[in-house]
Design a protein around this motif. Structure first.
Motif, PDB file in Angstrom:
ATOM      1  N   TRP A  21       0.811  -1.214   0.000  1.00 32.54           N
ATOM      2  CA  TRP A  21       0.000   0.000   0.000  1.00 32.54           C
ATOM      3  C   TRP A  21       0.848   1.270   0.000  1.00 32.54           C
ATOM      4  O   TRP A  21       0.587   2.183  -0.787  1.00 32.54           O
ATOM      5  CB  TRP A  21      -0.952  -0.006   1.203  1.00 32.54           C
ATOM      6  N   ILE A  22       1.851   1.320   0.857  1.00 30.25           N
ATOM      7  CA  ILE A  22       2.710   2.507   0.850  1.00 30.25           C
ATOM      8  C   ILE A  22       3.506   2.579  -0.447  1.00 30.25           C
ATOM      9  O   ILE A  22       3.685   3.654  -1.044  1.00 30.25           O
ATOM     10  CB  ILE A  22       3.660   2.502   2.067  1.00 30.25           C
ATOM     11  N   GLY A  23       3.983   1.413  -0.915  1.00 28.82           N
ATOM     12  CA  GLY A  23       4.717   1.387  -2.175  1.00 28.82           C
ATOM     13  C   GLY A  23       3.877   1.847  -3.349  1.00 28.82           C
ATOM     14  O   GLY A  23       4.334   2.636  -4.184  1.00 28.82           O
ATOM     15  N   SER A  24       2.648   1.375  -3.424  1.00 29.21           N
ATOM     16  CA  SER A  24       1.779   1.788  -4.534  1.00 29.21           C
ATOM     17  C   SER A  24       1.450   3.271  -4.444  1.00 29.21           C
ATOM     18  O   SER A  24       1.336   3.951  -5.474  1.00 29.21           O
ATOM     19  CB  SER A  24       0.496   0.960  -4.526  1.00 29.21           C
ATOM     20  N   MET A  25       1.326   3.796  -3.230  1.00 28.63           N
ATOM     21  CA  MET A  25       1.068   5.229  -3.083  1.00 28.63           C
ATOM     22  C   MET A  25       2.267   6.053  -3.549  1.00 28.63           C
ATOM     23  O   MET A  25       2.101   7.084  -4.207  1.00 28.63           O
ATOM     24  CB  MET A  25       0.752   5.547  -1.623  1.00 28.63           C
ATOM     25  N   ILE A  26       3.480   5.589  -3.216  1.00 28.54           N
ATOM     26  CA  ILE A  26       4.671   6.314  -3.647  1.00 28.54           C
ATOM     27  C   ILE A  26       4.804   6.283  -5.165  1.00 28.54           C
ATOM     28  O   ILE A  26       5.129   7.299  -5.801  1.00 28.54           O
ATOM     29  CB  ILE A  26       5.919   5.719  -2.974  1.00 28.54           C
ATOM     30  N   VAL A  27       4.547   5.115  -5.762  1.00 29.41           N
ATOM     31  CA  VAL A  27       4.614   5.015  -7.222  1.00 29.41           C
ATOM     32  C   VAL A  27       3.570   5.915  -7.866  1.00 29.41           C
ATOM     33  O   VAL A  27       3.837   6.585  -8.878  1.00 29.41           O
ATOM     34  CB  VAL A  27       4.413   3.551  -7.660  1.00 29.41           C
ATOM     35  N   THR A  28       2.381   5.948  -7.280  1.00 31.24           N
ATOM     36  CA  THR A  28       1.331   6.823  -7.809  1.00 31.24           C
ATOM     37  C   THR A  28       1.713   8.286  -7.683  1.00 31.24           C
ATOM     38  O   THR A  28       1.496   9.084  -8.612  1.00 31.24           O
ATOM     39  CB  THR A  28       0.009   6.559  -7.070  1.00 31.24           C
ATOM     40  N   LEU A  29       2.281   8.671  -6.547  1.00 28.46           N
ATOM     41  CA  LEU A  29       2.719  10.050  -6.361  1.00 28.46           C
ATOM     42  C   LEU A  29       3.785  10.426  -7.379  1.00 28.46           C
ATOM     43  O   LEU A  29       3.780  11.532  -7.930  1.00 28.46           O
ATOM     44  CB  LEU A  29       3.245  10.240  -4.937  1.00 28.46           C
ATOM     45  N   LEU A  73       3.553  13.429 -10.113  1.00 33.14           N
ATOM     46  CA  LEU A  73       4.566  14.477 -10.212  1.00 33.14           C
ATOM     47  C   LEU A  73       5.160  14.571 -11.611  1.00 33.14           C
ATOM     48  O   LEU A  73       5.622  15.636 -12.029  1.00 33.14           O
ATOM     49  CB  LEU A  73       5.676  14.228  -9.188  1.00 33.14           C
ATOM     50  N   LEU A  74       5.128  13.455 -12.339  1.00 28.97           N
ATOM     51  CA  LEU A  74       5.623  13.460 -13.716  1.00 28.97           C
ATOM     52  C   LEU A  74       4.577  13.974 -14.710  1.00 28.97           C
ATOM     53  O   LEU A  74       4.837  13.998 -15.907  1.00 28.97           O
ATOM     54  CB  LEU A  74       6.059  12.045 -14.119  1.00 28.97           C
ATOM     55  N   GLY A  75       3.411  14.358 -14.190  1.00 30.93           N
ATOM     56  CA  GLY A  75       2.379  14.910 -15.049  1.00 30.93           C
ATOM     57  C   GLY A  75       1.402  13.888 -15.583  1.00 30.93           C
ATOM     58  O   GLY A  75       0.753  14.126 -16.607  1.00 30.93           O
ATOM     59  N   GLY A  76       1.280  12.745 -14.919  1.00 33.14           N
ATOM     60  CA  GLY A  76       0.349  11.717 -15.379  1.00 33.14           C
ATOM     61  C   GLY A  76      -1.100  12.168 -15.274  1.00 33.14           C
ATOM     62  O   GLY A  76      -1.485  12.797 -14.291  1.00 33.14           O
ATOM     63  N   ASN A  77      -1.886  11.846 -16.288  1.00 29.92           N
ATOM     64  CA  ASN A  77      -3.294  12.248 -16.324  1.00 29.92           C
ATOM     65  C   ASN A  77      -4.198  11.127 -15.829  1.00 29.92           C
ATOM     66  O   ASN A  77      -5.172  10.746 -16.482  1.00 29.92           O
ATOM     67  CB  ASN A  77      -3.697  12.658 -17.749  1.00 29.92           C
ATOM     68  N   ILE A  78      -3.879  10.594 -14.665  1.00 26.07           N
ATOM     69  CA  ILE A  78      -4.652   9.524 -14.065  1.00 26.07           C
ATOM     70  C   ILE A  78      -4.855   9.861 -12.601  1.00 26.07           C
ATOM     71  O   ILE A  78      -3.997  10.467 -11.968  1.00 26.07           O
ATOM     72  CB  ILE A  78      -3.913   8.172 -14.227  1.00 26.07           C
ATOM     73  N   GLY A 101       0.596   3.131 -19.199  1.00 25.29           N
ATOM     74  CA  GLY A 101       1.539   3.733 -20.142  1.00 25.29           C
ATOM     75  C   GLY A 101       1.005   4.966 -20.837  1.00 25.29           C
ATOM     76  O   GLY A 101       1.732   5.945 -21.047  1.00 25.29           O
ATOM     77  N   ASP A 102      -0.286   4.952 -21.183  1.00 27.33           N
ATOM     78  CA  ASP A 102      -0.861   6.089 -21.903  1.00 27.33           C
ATOM     79  C   ASP A 102      -1.083   7.305 -21.019  1.00 27.33           C
ATOM     80  O   ASP A 102      -1.394   8.382 -21.527  1.00 27.33           O
ATOM     81  CB  ASP A 102      -2.197   5.679 -22.542  1.00 27.33           C
ATOM     82  N   SER A 103      -0.936   7.137 -19.703  1.00 26.20           N
ATOM     83  CA  SER A 103      -1.178   8.264 -18.805  1.00 26.20           C
ATOM     84  C   SER A 103       0.035   9.184 -18.682  1.00 26.20           C
ATOM     85  O   SER A 103      -0.067  10.250 -18.081  1.00 26.20           O
ATOM     86  CB  SER A 103      -1.559   7.750 -17.407  1.00 26.20           C
ATOM     87  N   GLN A 104       1.180   8.767 -19.248  1.00 25.64           N
ATOM     88  CA  GLN A 104       2.396   9.562 -19.161  1.00 25.64           C
ATOM     89  C   GLN A 104       2.778  10.123 -20.529  1.00 25.64           C
ATOM     90  O   GLN A 104       2.440   9.552 -21.563  1.00 25.64           O
ATOM     91  CB  GLN A 104       3.554   8.706 -18.626  1.00 25.64           C
TER      92      GLN A 104
END
Length: 222
Positions: free
Chosen positions: A114-122, A126-131, A190-193
């Motif tokens: 859970w913490i790992g997935s949150m960090i990856v999502t963050l 920060l990279l501008g993902g549209n998700i 992949g399409d979100s970046q």
């Protein structure tokens, strides 16, 4: 109360009734969704429908061709099921001489997932993902399925007398689950970046699944 106030009262009452009323059962925009009032639906049918929806998402992870289901109709039931199952299995991975009851392993899996997935999502945001945040956590959680399957296979292999060959098989199965989980998540995310930032988004995702796969190998040692 004069006539003007009565009209204003009727308008407000009608507005509140309109907000509280149940929408029409016909769903023309999303024909795949149920065309009935779920408030009147039996509990059994609700559970079966949700379980079926989770199963459909699992099938999309195993055969990642359709990209929109996990993003449009996201939920956290599948990730919770996979995380709980992996934590319960991994907590028995200590050696026979170890008197530990396995509690830290159970908590360790939950923290990493859970913490790992949150960090990856963050990182993706920060990279501008549209998700959205929960869409990303949903995809990362559901894509744990290949790693979970690898864990089950490793547990079955541990029933036999261990050898270098069996360890190599366990290692190969775990790395296969890691590769498939990373591949499936990139199909959905992949399409979100932006094209120039996909590599920066892939690295933490791969690291996330690699750590979990390493737990599968190390914590299943007899």
């Amino acid at each position: 109360m004069d006539h003007t106030k009565l009209e204003m009262y009727d308008d407000v009452e009608g507005y509140l009734e309109g907000e509280m009323s149940v929408p029409s059962s016909k769903n023309t925009q999303n024909p795949g969704r149920p065309d009935f009032n779920t408030l009147d639906e039996p509990v059994k049918e609700t559970i079966l429908r949700d379980v079926k929806a989770v199963g459909v998402k699992f099938s999309h992870v195993l055969l990642p061709k359709e990209k929109k289901t996990l993003l449009k109709e996201w939920d956290l039931w599948g990730p919770l099921m996979l995380c709980t199952f992996m934590a319960m299995v991994l907590q028995g991975g200590s050696t026979a001489d170890d008197t530990n009851d396995g509690g830290p392993e159970f908590a360790e899996v939950f923290v990493i997932v859970w913490i790992g997935s949150m960090i990856v999502t963050l990182n993706s945001k920060l990279l501008g993902g549209n998700i959205s945040f929960f869409q990303s956590v949903c995809v990362l959680g559901y894509c744990l399925l290949p790693t979970t399957i690898a864990l089950i296979v490793c547990r079955v292999i541990l029933l036999f007398d261990q050898s270098y060959l069996l360890f190599f098989i366990r290692f190969s199965v775990s790395m296969g689950g890691f590769a498939w989980a990373t591949y499936a998540s990139m199909i959905f995310l992949g399409d979100s970046q932006k094209p120039g930032r996909k590599l920066l988004a892939v690295y933490p995702i791969g690291l996330f699944y690699f750590i979990i796969s390493w737990l599968v190998i190390s914590h299943t040692a007899s």
